[in-house]
Design an enzyme around this catalytic site. Structure first.
Site, PDB file in Angstrom:
ATOM      1  N   LYS B  86     -69.685  77.713  55.218  1.00 39.08           N
ATOM      2  CA  LYS B  86     -70.912  76.955  55.486  1.00 39.08           C
ATOM      3  C   LYS B  86     -71.120  76.672  56.976  1.00 39.08           C
ATOM      4  O   LYS B  86     -72.243  76.516  57.421  1.00 39.08           O
ATOM      5  CB  LYS B  86     -70.910  75.643  54.696  1.00 39.08           C
ATOM      6  CG  LYS B  86     -70.982  75.822  53.179  1.00 39.08           C
ATOM      7  CD  LYS B  86     -72.326  76.363  52.725  1.00 39.08           C
ATOM      8  CE  LYS B  86     -72.432  76.362  51.190  1.00 39.08           C
ATOM      9  NZ  LYS B  86     -73.683  77.039  50.736  1.00 39.08           N
ATOM     10  N   GLU B 108     -78.955  69.048  51.993  1.00 37.13           N
ATOM     11  CA  GLU B 108     -78.451  68.820  50.644  1.00 37.13           C
ATOM     12  C   GLU B 108     -77.007  69.303  50.593  1.00 37.13           C
ATOM     13  O   GLU B 108     -76.610  70.133  51.408  1.00 37.13           O
ATOM     14  CB  GLU B 108     -79.286  69.622  49.631  1.00 37.13           C
ATOM     15  CG  GLU B 108     -78.839  71.071  49.388  1.00 37.13           C
ATOM     16  CD  GLU B 108     -79.043  72.010  50.578  1.00 37.13           C
ATOM     17  OE1 GLU B 108     -79.770  71.626  51.514  1.00 37.13           O
ATOM     18  OE2 GLU B 108     -78.462  73.115  50.584  1.00 37.13           O
ATOM     19  N   SER B 375     -64.653  81.959  49.905  1.00 36.48           N
ATOM     20  CA  SER B 375     -65.666  81.225  50.670  1.00 36.48           C
ATOM     21  C   SER B 375     -65.166  79.891  51.208  1.00 36.48           C
ATOM     22  O   SER B 375     -65.662  79.409  52.215  1.00 36.48           O
ATOM     23  CB  SER B 375     -66.899  81.008  49.809  1.00 36.48           C
ATOM     24  OG  SER B 375     -66.556  80.336  48.619  1.00 36.48           O
TER      25      SER B 375
END
Lengths: 260, 395
Positions: B86, B108, B375
């Site tokens: 991210k 969010e 991830s």
């Protein structure tokens, strides 16, 4: 000229929004009739959506109450069909793109014609995406109402030129809901709209008091009120038709003062 | 009329008029800077010196041997600063926000990874930051809530709707319509209205840009299979992107099948979803026959989302990528498996991809190559997995 213009036959109009099926469809029917008896000029009927991103908490909660009661698009069409036996003022649906898309655009608008729904307001279809629905709506004599927001000064002319029915001028930033004060310079937006279009303008988002309604009708052609009415429905439930009628009368009188 | 930001029929800009200027401004800013040497250099530098890129492409020898099939490589996005992919997007978008003169960012978050990445980048670049997170997720990811607060962000617990990721997106969009002038919405996945799916994909495509070079250096050839977990789809899009034109590379996205597709308690959008328009985009969604968005479920807060990015919808339509369902049970088994076999604790999201690798690697030939995108790291999930196994730990 479409049926929507009937709402503006007295120059100034009062437009009311309610969520269909809140608290239930029988009460919605009674509220509609009560509002018409008290002078409402146009009714926007909300088809509840699970995720109404343009709504504040008041209308969002109304949507949740309605859906929890099992309200569906089909049941709303049935209710409108029944109420149309008694109610002849223009009516619009306000809902989100997904509900029409999934229901089937052709089928949805054919049903609108069948039950005499005259316009559609979709907050998540901006000018750039209106081709998604426009031809389908117009084919069945349904106007597609455009929203103009205070962030869109450069876009006002472009949107107004192609607008249908009436223009929904959003009074201020944010989602739907009652506001104590409206600070946007609406006069200058209205001026640009008038230069580009002859159709009437309603101001909505944040209007709750007769004073605000009168001012909106003076600035433009109509006051649009949603959350303030939905709050009354939340408060009175099945007993809402009476109090909502009284409120509508007060607001309509205020709007008519602007016509003088 | 020009149809902006389309991937086949998917994508578009289905948002309130109030937000149109904001997305137009973002699109123009992005166009101006995406190939601007100064901007590219600044972002590359940050990715290198702050986020710790390039991330490793790790050869999982023990897992390969244990499964007895394909050679397995793991793209270690879990080793990035903040512990997931991210940060790639958060740094890029906050740099853009600065170019636009914004002083405040909102975002969010589901599992909290994107919230932590955004809060981190905001702290680092001196921006005000507010994060919206579903109440169910603030409860199950309390450590990440505290982490965001520690970084100076204000965290809003969202109590509307299903109180998960979709409701956090709703609330962040609402917040954005209230305050646009000084605020940029750092959307965390390859979803939402144009230009977000493109911007987020571009910022995440560094994953496959590196992985492609790394596998060529290590093996002298391209992989046979590339896999990633898919919620909104940002790590998968980043992992797929530079392999899309390599037609012989199979792209596999792993969706959350929750308690099983047949139970209805899942978030497997491409397995069960239908076409719709929501959160600013046309794509596939879990929904009922009237278009009401379904209350989805997954053990993984990051995959607990009823839609998928429009470019994935397109890759699915044209058959370029495959999307498979992976259950909670399979993901938890894979979480434990990777911890024990390789000494790597994966995020429960990433464990969905590991689970599918465990299924298909043994059926592949020994000279075939697979890359799994890991991830994120699993520290945030340890307490929840312990509880899943009946051990009462609270973080």
């Amino acid at each position: 000229m479409t049926k929507i213009q009937d709402a503006f036959k007295n120059k100034k109009a009062f437009i009311a929004f309610i969520t269909a099926g809140d608290p239930d469809l029988e009460t919605t029917e009674k509220i509609i009739i009560s509002m018409v008896q008290n002078g409402v000029d146009l009714i926007e009927l909300g088809i509840p959506f699970s995720d109404p991103i343009a709504e504040g908490p008041v209308i969002e909660q109304a949507s949740m109450r309605s859906l929890a009661n099992g309200t569906t698009t089909d049941k709303i069409f049935d209710m409108v069909k029944r109420v149309r036996e008694k109610v002849h003022i223009p009516m619009a649906f306000m809902t989100y793109a997904n509900l029409l898309f999934v229901y089937g655009k052709e089928k949805f608008f054919a049903k609108c014609r069948e039950v005499d729904i005259n316009a559609i307001i979709i907050p998540d279809i901006p000018f750039e995406e209106k081709d998604e629905l426009l031809a389908y709506a117009n084919k069945e004599n349904v106007d597609m109402v455009s929203l103009i927001a205070p962030t869109s000064m450069q876009r006002v002319g472009m949107i107004a030129k192609e607008a249908q029915g009436f223009i929904y001028l959003v009074s201020s930033l944010g989602v739907t809901g009652v506001r104590s004060e409206i600070k946007t310079d609406l006069d200058s937006i209205v001026k640009v709209i008038r230069q580009n279009s002859n159709i009437p303008i309603g101001i909505g988002f944040g209007i709750a008091t007769p004073e605000q309604a009168q001012k909106a009708a003076e600035t433009a052609d109509a006051a649009i009120v949603g959350s303030a009415i939905v709050k009354l429905i939340a408060q009175y439930g099945k007993g809402a038709p009476g109090p909502v009628g009284e409120y509508v009368k007060k607001m309509k009188d205020a709007v008519m003062r602007a016509a003088k | 009329m020009s149809k902006k930001g389309r991937f086949g029929i998917h994508g578009g800009q289905y948002i309130p008029e109030t937000l149109m200027n904001a997305v137009i401004e973002l699109e123009e800013t992005y166009k101006k800077y995406k190939d601007d040497p100064e901007f590219v250099k600044e972002l590359d530098e940050l990715l290198k010196t702050y986020a710790g890129r390039p991330s490793l492409l790790y050869y999982a020898a023990r897992m390969t041997k244990d499964l007895g099939g394909a050679k397995i490589y793991i793209k270690r996005e879990d080793l990035n600063h903040t512990g997931s992919h991210k940060i790639n997007n958060a740094l890029g978008q906050i740099l853009l926000a600065k170019r636009m003169g914004k002083t405040r960012v909102i975002a969010e978050t589901g599992a909290g990874q994107h919230g932590v990445a955004t809060a981190t980048a905001a702290a680092f670049m001196g921006m005000e930051c507010e994060i919206f997170m579903g109440k169910k997720d603030t409860d199950r990811q309390r450590l990440n809530v505290y982490r965001m607060e520690l970084l100076g962000a204000k965290v809003h617990s969202v109590t509307s709707g299903t109180q998960t990721l979709k409701d956090a997106v709703n609330e962040t969009m609402r917040e954005w319509t209230k305050r646009i002038d000084d605020t940029h919405y750092v959307l965390g996945s390859v979803m939402g209205p144009h230009p977000f799916p493109t911007i987020v994909r571009d910022f995440q495509s560094v994953i496959s840009k590196e992985a492609r070079q790394q596998i060529l250096a290590a093996e002298g050839r391209l992989p046979d299979v590339v896999m990633a977990c898919v919620g909104g789809g940002s790590n998968a899009m980043g992992m797929f992107y530079n392999f899309i034109n390599d037609k012989d590379v199979r792209l596999i996205g792993c969706e959350a099948a929750g308690r099983g597709i047949e139970t209805g308690q899942h978030a497997a959008t491409l397995t069960t979803g239908t076409e719709g328009i929501f959160h600013g985009m046309k794509s596939y969604f879990c929904q009922d026959k009237y278009g009401q968005i379904a209350p989805v479920y997954s053990i993984s807060a990051g995959l607990d989302y009823p839609g998928i990015g429009p470019e994935h919808a397109y890759l699915h339509d044209i058959g370029r990528a495959e999307y498979v369902p992976v259950t909670d049970d399979e993901a938890v088994d894979a979480f434990e498996y990777l911890s024990q076999v390789e000494g790597i604790i994966p995020a429960i999201e990433s464990a969905h991809a590991v689970a599918h690798a465990i299924k298909i690697a043994p059926k592949m030939k020994k000279d075939e190559i697979m890359i799994i995108c890991l991830s994120g790291r699993g520290d945030k999930d340890v307490a929840a997995i312990a509880r899943y196994r009946g051990i009462d730990i609270h973080d």
